[in-house]
Design a protein around this motif. Structure first.
Motif, mmCIF file in Angstrom:
data_model
loop_
_atom_site.group_PDB
_atom_site.id
_atom_site.type_symbol
_atom_site.label_atom_id
_atom_site.label_comp_id
_atom_site.label_asym_id
_atom_site.label_seq_id
_atom_site.Cartn_x
_atom_site.Cartn_y
_atom_site.Cartn_z
ATOM 1 N N UNK A 64 -3.373 1.395 10.864
ATOM 2 C CA UNK A 64 -3.082 1.515 9.448
ATOM 3 C C UNK A 64 -4.251 1.104 8.555
ATOM 4 N N UNK A 65 -5.440 0.930 9.143
ATOM 5 C CA UNK A 65 -6.555 0.405 8.364
ATOM 6 C C UNK A 65 -6.938 1.314 7.207
ATOM 7 N N UNK A 66 -6.938 2.630 7.418
ATOM 8 C CA UNK A 66 -7.345 3.547 6.349
ATOM 9 C C UNK A 66 -6.353 3.520 5.202
ATOM 10 N N UNK A 67 -5.064 3.581 5.511
ATOM 11 C CA UNK A 67 -4.074 3.669 4.440
ATOM 12 C C UNK A 67 -3.858 2.330 3.746
ATOM 13 N N UNK A 68 -4.302 1.257 4.348
ATOM 14 C CA UNK A 68 -4.129 -0.058 3.733
ATOM 15 C C UNK A 68 -5.233 -0.363 2.725
ATOM 16 N N UNK A 69 -6.261 0.504 2.679
ATOM 17 C CA UNK A 69 -7.372 0.278 1.762
ATOM 18 C C UNK A 69 -7.149 1.016 0.446
ATOM 19 N N UNK A 70 -8.026 0.740 -0.519
ATOM 20 C CA UNK A 70 -8.019 1.453 -1.791
ATOM 21 C C UNK A 70 -9.079 2.548 -1.744
ATOM 22 N N UNK A 71 -8.838 3.706 -2.403
ATOM 23 C CA UNK A 71 -7.627 4.028 -3.142
ATOM 24 C C UNK A 71 -6.475 4.392 -2.209
ATOM 25 N N UNK A 72 -5.283 3.994 -2.558
ATOM 26 C CA UNK A 72 -4.116 4.266 -1.734
ATOM 27 C C UNK A 72 -3.691 5.719 -1.868
ATOM 28 N N UNK A 73 -3.342 6.333 -0.752
ATOM 29 C CA UNK A 73 -2.836 7.701 -0.731
ATOM 30 C C UNK A 73 -1.478 7.715 -0.033
ATOM 31 N N UNK A 74 -0.607 8.677 -0.369
ATOM 32 C CA UNK A 74 0.640 8.804 0.395
ATOM 33 C C UNK A 74 0.324 9.076 1.860
ATOM 34 N N UNK A 75 1.140 8.556 2.749
ATOM 35 C CA UNK A 75 0.856 8.749 4.164
ATOM 36 C C UNK A 75 2.144 8.867 4.972
#
Length: 283
Positions: A35-46
């Motif tokens: 989940x490292x990518x989605x936990x960063x900013x900017x947040x995107x729907x996933x």
């Protein structure tokens, strides 16, 4: 030099992944701990996609639980890849959806049984695959078929040594193309004893090899493309029936046709597109 090239390769892959995540409208995360990518900013729907050990095992590990639950709580949707994962996925997210694994039929070799009868145990020897039942079945099959049939399995899993002691000829882990050719050399493939079909079993079916498995009722649409049974004696008898005429068994079971109907990439992509479309309309 090799270490430096590897480090550069990882850095390049990480940079490209990050760039694509920034450019994308929706991210699809495979494996519940990544989940490292989605936990960063900017947040995107996933979308979070569970594949097995992540939700079956790691979810119950206190050191991993919070991270996986965060992904489930914040995802636009959660999907899981095999029906046995349903209770675990729904524990994390009640509206989790089953999305069957696609099988790349184009990469599968033709079925080419070896000259000597071979029964292949396709999965690693461990508890999540029904390891103890596999070992008991291995012994029963050995008694039933005698020494003229080769029983082969992977040298992989905490039960591998026990499998060797009980009569399995173990082969090393191998690159995917070699593994698929190994499956294609079998007269019969024995699936994992977990009640569901993993990717190895689906690939064997896609090749057209008769498959023995103990699928749980209601997991898969019928008519089922496998030989099944209740208990090790019944399952071993199923192997004997397959070995008596593997080509006839395959003709009755129609394994490749079943995979094309239920696990062809076009079928799964259409389902996934429906999930994406629903998210877009909801958003």
């Amino acid at each position: 030099m090799g270490g430096a090239r590897r480090a550069l390769g990882i850095a390049d892959w990480t940079a490209r992944r990050w760039l694509r995540s920034v450019e994308s409208d929706l991210l699809h995360v495979h494996f519940g701990t990544r989940l490292d990518v989605v936990a960063r900013r900017p947040r995107k729907p996933f979308v979070v996609h569970y594949h097995g050990t992540d939700i079956r095992t790691f979810y119950y590990d206190p050191s991993q639980r919070d991270k996986i639950q965060w992904g489930a709580d914040n995802a636009a949707a959660v999907v899981y890849s095999t029906p046995d994962l349903k209770p675990h996925a729904e524990a994390a997210r009640s509206d989790a959806v089953y999305l069957p694994n696609p099988v790349n039929l184009a990469e599968l070799p033709s079925w080419d049984p070896s000259t000597v009868p071979v029964v292949v145990f396709a999965s690693r020897w461990e508890g999540s695959k029904g390891g103890e039942q596999q070992l008991e079945l291995l012994e029963e099959i050995r008694r039933a078929v005698g020494p003229q049939v080769r029983l082969q399995g992977l040298d992989w899993g905490d039960g591998a040594a026990a499998a060797r002691e009980r009569g399995a000829e173990l082969v090393p882990r191998m690159p995917k193309p070699d593994y698929l050719r190994w499956l294609a050399s079998a007269h019969c493939v024995v699936g994992q004893m977990s009640g569901s079909l993993g990717m190895s079993e689906l690939q064997a079916l896609g090749i057209g090899v008769p498959l023995l498995a103990n699928l749980k009722e209601g997991y898969y649409p019928g008519p089922l493309p496998v030989v099944t049974g209740e208990g090790k004696e019944s399952l071993a008898a199923g192997v004997l029936r397959i070995l008596d005429d593997p080509l006839a068994a395959a003709g009755r079971l129609q394994p490749r046709e079943w995979v094309e109907t239920h696990h062809h990439p076009d079928v799964i992509v259409e389902r996934l597109a429906g999930i994406y479309s629903g998210l877009a309309q909801a958003g």
